[in-house]
Design a protein around this motif. Sequence first.
Motif, mmCIF file in Angstrom:
data_model
loop_
_atom_site.group_PDB
_atom_site.id
_atom_site.type_symbol
_atom_site.label_atom_id
_atom_site.label_comp_id
_atom_site.label_asym_id
_atom_site.label_seq_id
_atom_site.Cartn_x
_atom_site.Cartn_y
_atom_site.Cartn_z
ATOM 1 N N ASP A 171 -31.761 -78.979 -27.701
ATOM 2 C CA ASP A 171 -32.748 -78.869 -27.487
ATOM 3 C C ASP A 171 -34.141 -78.171 -26.598
ATOM 4 N N LYS A 172 -33.532 -76.852 -26.223
ATOM 5 C CA LYS A 172 -34.074 -76.087 -26.137
ATOM 6 C C LYS A 172 -34.375 -75.332 -28.276
ATOM 7 N N ALA A 173 -33.495 -75.601 -28.521
ATOM 8 C CA ALA A 173 -34.042 -74.614 -29.524
ATOM 9 C C ALA A 173 -34.256 -76.077 -31.003
ATOM 10 N N ASN A 174 -34.695 -77.406 -30.530
ATOM 11 C CA ASN A 174 -35.198 -77.811 -31.230
ATOM 12 C C ASN A 174 -35.259 -78.452 -32.165
ATOM 13 N N ARG A 175 -33.322 -78.081 -32.262
ATOM 14 C CA ARG A 175 -32.111 -78.535 -33.196
ATOM 15 C C ARG A 175 -31.660 -80.220 -32.057
ATOM 16 N N LEU A 176 -30.923 -80.459 -33.371
ATOM 17 C CA LEU A 176 -30.420 -82.266 -32.491
ATOM 18 C C LEU A 176 -28.976 -82.139 -32.356
ATOM 19 N N PRO A 177 -27.849 -82.207 -31.430
ATOM 20 C CA PRO A 177 -27.080 -82.040 -31.050
ATOM 21 C C PRO A 177 -25.886 -82.527 -32.046
ATOM 22 N N ASP A 178 -25.972 -83.839 -32.920
ATOM 23 C CA ASP A 178 -25.104 -83.725 -33.725
ATOM 24 C C ASP A 178 -25.004 -82.653 -34.654
ATOM 25 N N THR A 179 -25.913 -82.156 -34.683
ATOM 26 C CA THR A 179 -25.880 -81.323 -35.579
ATOM 27 C C THR A 179 -25.083 -79.966 -35.165
ATOM 28 N N ILE A 180 -24.582 -79.736 -34.275
ATOM 29 C CA ILE A 180 -23.445 -78.404 -33.579
ATOM 30 C C ILE A 180 -22.389 -79.604 -33.787
ATOM 31 N N LYS A 181 -20.704 -79.035 -34.096
ATOM 32 C CA LYS A 181 -19.404 -79.517 -33.889
ATOM 33 C C LYS A 181 -18.856 -78.500 -32.733
ATOM 34 N N ILE A 220 -18.990 -79.743 -21.579
ATOM 35 C CA ILE A 220 -19.497 -78.821 -22.380
ATOM 36 C C ILE A 220 -20.444 -80.149 -23.099
ATOM 37 N N ARG A 221 -20.530 -80.834 -23.933
ATOM 38 C CA ARG A 221 -21.512 -81.793 -25.110
ATOM 39 C C ARG A 221 -22.726 -81.740 -24.259
ATOM 40 N N GLU A 222 -22.768 -81.932 -22.876
ATOM 41 C CA GLU A 222 -24.540 -82.201 -21.981
ATOM 42 C C GLU A 222 -24.865 -80.451 -22.292
ATOM 43 N N LYS A 223 -24.671 -79.582 -22.174
ATOM 44 C CA LYS A 223 -24.464 -78.663 -22.235
ATOM 45 C C LYS A 223 -25.115 -77.868 -23.956
ATOM 46 N N ILE A 224 -24.336 -78.619 -24.888
ATOM 47 C CA ILE A 224 -24.456 -78.155 -26.255
ATOM 48 C C ILE A 224 -25.605 -79.270 -26.335
ATOM 49 N N ALA A 225 -25.947 -80.502 -25.509
ATOM 50 C CA ALA A 225 -27.324 -80.941 -25.482
ATOM 51 C C ALA A 225 -29.071 -80.614 -25.225
ATOM 52 N N GLU A 226 -28.551 -79.533 -24.559
ATOM 53 C CA GLU A 226 -29.200 -79.415 -23.880
ATOM 54 C C GLU A 226 -29.461 -77.483 -24.601
ATOM 55 N N SER A 276 -18.072 -68.512 -22.673
ATOM 56 C CA SER A 276 -19.013 -68.072 -22.193
ATOM 57 C C SER A 276 -20.728 -67.303 -22.603
ATOM 58 N N ASP A 277 -20.614 -68.078 -23.927
ATOM 59 C CA ASP A 277 -21.825 -67.427 -24.699
ATOM 60 C C ASP A 277 -22.761 -68.641 -25.927
ATOM 61 N N PHE A 278 -21.998 -70.096 -25.895
ATOM 62 C CA PHE A 278 -22.564 -71.125 -27.264
ATOM 63 C C PHE A 278 -23.557 -71.190 -26.895
ATOM 64 N N ILE A 292 -26.210 -69.254 -26.514
ATOM 65 C CA ILE A 292 -27.077 -68.356 -26.692
ATOM 66 C C ILE A 292 -26.756 -69.054 -27.866
ATOM 67 N N ALA A 293 -25.504 -69.093 -28.776
ATOM 68 C CA ALA A 293 -25.376 -69.435 -30.470
ATOM 69 C C ALA A 293 -25.867 -70.499 -30.414
ATOM 70 N N ILE A 294 -26.283 -71.558 -30.136
ATOM 71 C CA ILE A 294 -26.876 -72.591 -30.864
ATOM 72 C C ILE A 294 -27.986 -72.371 -30.389
ATOM 73 N N GLU A 295 -28.819 -71.508 -29.649
ATOM 74 C CA GLU A 295 -30.052 -71.243 -29.699
ATOM 75 C C GLU A 295 -30.501 -70.540 -31.335
ATOM 76 N N GLU A 296 -29.629 -69.665 -31.336
ATOM 77 C CA GLU A 296 -29.284 -69.184 -32.474
ATOM 78 C C GLU A 296 -28.919 -69.128 -33.783
ATOM 79 N N GLY A 297 -28.523 -70.603 -34.042
ATOM 80 C CA GLY A 297 -28.438 -71.476 -35.581
ATOM 81 C C GLY A 297 -26.728 -71.564 -35.859
ATOM 82 N N ALA A 298 -25.870 -71.676 -34.196
ATOM 83 C CA ALA A 298 -24.791 -71.945 -34.606
ATOM 84 C C ALA A 298 -24.373 -73.620 -35.005
ATOM 85 N N THR A 299 -23.478 -73.721 -35.535
ATOM 86 C CA THR A 299 -23.676 -75.704 -36.085
ATOM 87 C C THR A 299 -22.128 -75.283 -35.600
ATOM 88 N N ILE A 300 -20.996 -74.604 -35.311
ATOM 89 C CA ILE A 300 -19.753 -74.608 -34.949
ATOM 90 C C ILE A 300 -19.897 -73.631 -33.797
#
Length: 227
Positions: free
Chosen positions: A18-28, A9-15, A204-206, A208-216
């Motif tokens: 990265d796709k959204a030009n964000r740092l993985p450690d900004t997502i809990k 999951i953490r690898e998928k969060i990082a991917e 199932s959709d986290f 996409i949520a990360i691409e749209e700005g999710a922080t949690i």
Amino acid sequence: MIAENIKKIREKIAEAADKANRLPDTIKLVAVSKRFPAEKINEAFAAGQIIFGENYIQEVQEKRPQVPSRVVFHFIGHLQSNKAKIAAATCDMIETVDGLKLGKALNNHLQALNRTMDVLVQVNIGDEAQKSGVKSSETAELLRNLNELPRIRVCGLMTMPPLVENPELSRPHFSALRSLSEKLMQEGLFPSIEKPELSMGMSSDFHIAIEEGATIVRVGTAIFGHR
């Protein structure tokens, strides 16, 4: 097994980050542990997971003494005002504050405990009759009132979009929550934080949520399996 799942999951969060030009450690990552025993939380904690999400306040009350003190509990279910006393004593964040009555109840119990607590306002972004959450159009007014309560600190918004088979169909709802948070921030309704938290996206959709700005993001099945 749980440790391996968390790693994936953490690898998928990082991917996704990265796709959204964000740092993985900004997502809990919140590991949703509802209906799983405390030993599963302890197993995940040993693998480095700190934040756990629970839907039933009695479960938090039962599990709290059975897990390390460093475990952080986010309450992510519907919280009734008459259970606010337990929540104030056992939780670290309530993600589902959806009305002033609940906010006041939490504030009063936190006052008695000499605690302050971070909370998120749950927004019914899909305007579904069967779901909890404040309407988008009423969120600003609720924030104004909650900001008057000294023992709670509103840190952002949370949502659960309509259930869909294709995760892409959740994207407009995630985007709408981000836009709402930006508008409310501009109106000065998050006075105690630099940037609002956005809790959105599940197994199932986290991504996409990360691409749209999710922080949690709240992930259960992909970590613990089916209940």
